[in-house]
Design an enzyme around this catalytic site. Sequence first.
Site, PDB file in Angstrom:
ATOM      1  CG  ASP A 179      -1.966   1.103   1.126  1.00  0.00           C
ATOM      2  OD1 ASP A 179      -3.063   0.818   0.625  1.00  0.00           O
ATOM      3  OD2 ASP A 179      -1.676   2.238   1.543  1.00  0.00           O
ATOM      4  CG  ASN A 187      -4.314  10.929  -6.566  1.00  0.00           C
ATOM      5  OD1 ASN A 187      -3.628  10.870  -7.589  1.00  0.00           O
ATOM      6  ND2 ASN A 187      -4.894   9.860  -6.036  1.00  0.00           N
ATOM      7  CG  ASP A 196      -3.791   7.993 -13.190  1.00  0.00           C
ATOM      8  OD1 ASP A 196      -4.227   7.506 -12.131  1.00  0.00           O
ATOM      9  OD2 ASP A 196      -4.508   8.526 -14.059  1.00  0.00           O
ATOM     10  CD  GLU A 222      -4.276   4.173  -1.826  1.00  0.00           C
ATOM     11  OE1 GLU A 222      -4.460   4.580  -0.674  1.00  0.00           O
ATOM     12  OE2 GLU A 222      -5.161   4.229  -2.719  1.00  0.00           O
TER      13      GLU A 222
END
Length: 329
Positions: A179, A187, A196, A222
């Site tokens: 993770d 983001n 991305d 993620e």
Amino acid sequence: MHSTILIAEDDPVSRLVLSRRLEGCGYYVSTVADGAAAWEILESADAPPIAILDWMMPGLDGLEVCRRLRINQRDRYTYVILLSGREDKADVVAALHAGVDDYLVKPCDWTQLEARLVVAMRILALQGQLIAAREKLRQEASHDHLTGLWNRGAAIANLRRDLSRALRAGEPLSLAFVDLDHFKSINDTWGHHAGDAVLMQTAARLQRCVRGTDTVARWGGEELLLVLPDTDPSRAAEVAERVRAAIADEPFEADGVALPVTASLGVAFADGERADDWEHVVKRADAALYRAKASGRNRVDIAGAAGPVLLLPAAARIVPSPMTLASVA
């Protein structure tokens, strides 16, 4: 673009004339003198896509070769043209029922044969497009569109398969959840395009850390999953630490900006779970992941048989992990 054609004809003169004629039209030609030799070539992995078979040949005749071909047909289709001196309609019908695509009466009319080969190439091209479309759908159904990794459904299928194999063979199997730490801030600060880019680069780094037989999947958001067949806890810890270092030791790049990223990992070892019990080992790996995040992130937590054991980042000692799970984002 012309293709390779197999000619199976027992008459050497007819075989030579037909071969030279087709080579003059730009085709690559392979010739054999009987049905058994034709069948050996046509059942091989690199079989020619077009076969011109004489009906009457020693051993296997052209019709029997075609029947076998259709029974054992793989994804790649072989277009069969049957040559015969028989003109009876019943013979033509029998040949078509056996799986022949086209039928020409000897002596062969060259204009007709060339026209039939144009049709054959057209049909094979359409089939190639259908196969490509099917494979694209299969890829989209089983892989994550952004990273190209296995998706969650495919990861579960792979895990069930590998658990069954491990149980039958008496081999170890481990899981690792990966993770990315504080991914939301990437983001929020740099935009989803940057997020991305980090995910795609993470996927590439993970694949470099594992074997071809391992599963690397995007579990969601993620969070990624590693399924490690034939891997005991000690080896799984090594792989997990290698993954952690591969992410933390080198910044990620997005639009020319270097982004430092770390990851937390939770590892669990399959301990007698059957394929239907895959959720048990997943839950233990997920719990280990949350312990790693609750303990400060950028670290690996291993769920061991005698209780969870935390493997801290490189150069740190191994210490027991907290038994109380914290809800950490």
